[in-house]
Design a protein around this motif. Structure first.
Motif, short mmCIF file in Angstrom:
data_model
loop_
_atom_site.label_atom_id
_atom_site.label_comp_id
_atom_site.label_asym_id
_atom_site.label_seq_id
_atom_site.Cartn_x
_atom_site.Cartn_y
_atom_site.Cartn_z
N PHE A 144 36.97 31.98 62.63
CA PHE A 144 36.70 31.81 61.19
C PHE A 144 37.81 31.02 60.51
CE2 PHE A 144 34.24 36.07 61.39
CZ PHE A 144 33.10 35.40 61.80
N PHE A 145 39.06 31.32 60.88
CA PHE A 145 40.18 30.65 60.24
C PHE A 145 40.21 29.17 60.58
CE2 PHE A 145 44.61 29.17 60.36
CZ PHE A 145 44.97 29.39 59.04
N ASN A 146 40.00 28.83 61.83
CA ASN A 146 40.06 27.43 62.24
C ASN A 146 38.94 26.61 61.61
OD1 ASN A 146 42.37 27.39 63.89
ND2 ASN A 146 41.26 28.29 65.59
N VAL A 147 37.74 27.18 61.54
CA VAL A 147 36.63 26.45 60.91
C VAL A 147 36.92 26.23 59.43
CG1 VAL A 147 34.18 26.54 60.34
CG2 VAL A 147 34.96 27.29 62.59
N SER A 148 37.40 27.26 58.74
CA SER A 148 37.72 27.13 57.31
C SER A 148 38.83 26.09 57.09
CB SER A 148 38.17 28.48 56.75
OG SER A 148 37.17 29.46 56.91
N ARG A 149 39.84 26.12 57.93
CA ARG A 149 40.96 25.18 57.78
C ARG A 149 40.50 23.74 57.96
NH1 ARG A 149 43.96 22.73 61.37
NH2 ARG A 149 43.04 23.95 63.07
N ARG A 150 39.64 23.51 58.94
CA ARG A 150 39.18 22.13 59.18
C ARG A 150 38.30 21.63 58.04
NH1 ARG A 150 37.72 21.52 65.64
NH2 ARG A 150 39.81 22.06 66.41
N VAL A 151 37.43 22.50 57.53
CA VAL A 151 36.57 22.10 56.42
C VAL A 151 37.41 21.81 55.19
CG1 VAL A 151 34.74 22.85 54.86
CG2 VAL A 151 34.59 23.36 57.30
N LEU A 152 38.38 22.68 54.89
CA LEU A 152 39.21 22.49 53.71
C LEU A 152 40.13 21.28 53.86
CD1 LEU A 152 39.64 23.89 51.00
CD2 LEU A 152 41.52 25.18 52.01
N SER A 153 40.58 20.98 55.06
CA SER A 153 41.44 19.82 55.28
C SER A 153 40.70 18.52 55.00
CB SER A 153 41.97 19.82 56.72
OG SER A 153 42.76 20.97 56.97
#
Length: 368
Positions: free
Chosen positions: A353-362
């Motif tokens: 969940f964290f990695n997906v959120s980070r990539r989308v927000l980046s």
């Protein structure tokens, strides 16, 4: 780390000023716990039953008394043309037992006799319970009057482990913890993230030097602390109201709860990042979070009853693993040996969940 803490402090300050969010965080989870804990009952009781006794002897009366002595059935009276059929058709009774006129005569003569049982099978699970209960009463009645065959030399001696009193609260309440602590922390964090978009303050974040990782960690830390407070309230009141206490190793429950709350908050942040407004975020939590945690987590229905390929879905639902942990801590008490895999899966899903959120927000941030 200073940026993460500053973001965390800002989120907690905003949270404290919003009374509606405070109610959403603490009042609604408690109401949900009470409703689920008291309203959900898997064992059928007070089943309306009609008995037509055409024999009217002491033996048939004894059989009827045994039926109602189970405390599962309540007698219903019906004076129609065909009381058994009409009562079931109109929903007045869920089952009917018809005792034939030759009931006691056949038994005393050593002959077999048939007792007709009509069951409303609209609810398949309820029909199964009625059938098994009446069958057990019939077997006990035959044994009591020494009517069982003499060749029946095998007797099953049964013992219920972990929950000998068959208290449904020991099954429902630990599962409710998983549903409640998945819905509300994720809902709060999703609303907090999408609120930044609606108010336009997310643009300040995009143009600042704070990274997507720092933003997510700051918001996640704030709502993780809120979720921990929420957990203390829900589990504390649940233990007092339903008398459900920890029987196993509390360390597994502590670690599992921390991992699960992290997953819940990160899942909410993921939905908040992907949503454009609060309505979309709330609908996402309701559809993806609530329905899956309620129906595909093993909370009520066994997972092995789910057909393929839908049976693959519970493997990525954190509530499924956390409910195993809570039921182990509050009912079984096996410790790490029984739930180590659940702990590992919660950690893996949290990282996902964290990695997906980070990539989308980046991708949404402006380049330097």
């Amino acid at each position: 780390m200073k940026r993460i803490i500053a973001q965390c402090v800002k989120e907690i300050a905003q949270f404290r000023r919003d009374r509606l969010t405070l109610a959403l965080a603490f009042l609604l989870p408690f109401i949900t716990l009470v409703i689920f804990g008291f309203a959900i009952r898997l064992e059928s009781k007070d089943i309306p039953l009609i008995v037509q006794d055409f024999n009217r002897t002491n033996l048939s009366s004894s059989y009827i008394e045994r039926l109602y002595a189970t405390n599962q059935f309540v007698p219903k009276q019906w004076s129609g043309g065909n009381p058994t059929r009409d009562a079931i058709d109109k929903g007045i009774a869920k089952a009917a037992v018809i005792i034939p006129p030759e009931f006691s005569r056949d038994i005393q003569a050593g002959r077999s006799t048939n007792v007709q049982v009509l069951i409303d099978a609209t609810d398949v699970n309820n029909a199964r319970i009625i059938r098994n209960s009446i069958q057990r009463v019939t077997n006990f009645f035959m044994q009591e009057h020494e009517l069982l065959p003499a060749t029946n030399s095998i007797t099953a001696r049964m013992r219920l482990w972990f929950n000998p009193g068959r208290l449904e609260s020991l099954y429902i309440v630990p599962g409710t913890y998983g549903v409640v602590l998945w819905i509300f922390p994720s809902l709060l964090s999703a609303i907090a993230m999408v609120r930044e978009k609606e108010k336009g303050t997310i643009l300040q974040v995009y143009t600042s030097s704070i990274s997507a990782t720092e933003l997510l960690l700051g918001k996640g830390l704030a709502y993780l602390l809120i979720a921990i407070a929420e957990t203390l309230v829900v589990m504390g009141l649940g233990s007092i109201i339903f008398q459900v206490g920890i029987v196993g190793n509390p360390i597994t429950l502590l670690i599992g709860t921390l991992l699960f709350l992290t997953d819940s908050v990160l899942f909410g942040l993921l939905l908040g990042v992907r949503s454009s407004n609060q309505n979309a975020a709330v609908q996402g939590v309701s559809l993806v979070g609530f329905i899956t945690s309620l129906l595909l987590s093993g909370f009520i229905y066994p997972l092995n009853n789910i057909p393929f390929p839908l049976s693959l879905a519970p493997n990525v639902i954190p509530a499924r693993y956390y409910i195993d942990i809570t039921r182990d801590a509050f009912v079984r008490g096996t410790g790490f040996a029984g739930v180590w895999f659940d702990l590992v899966m919660l950690a893996v899903l949290g990282l996902l969940f964290f990695n997906v959120s980070r990539r989308v927000l980046s991708r949404m941030q402006l380049p330097n």
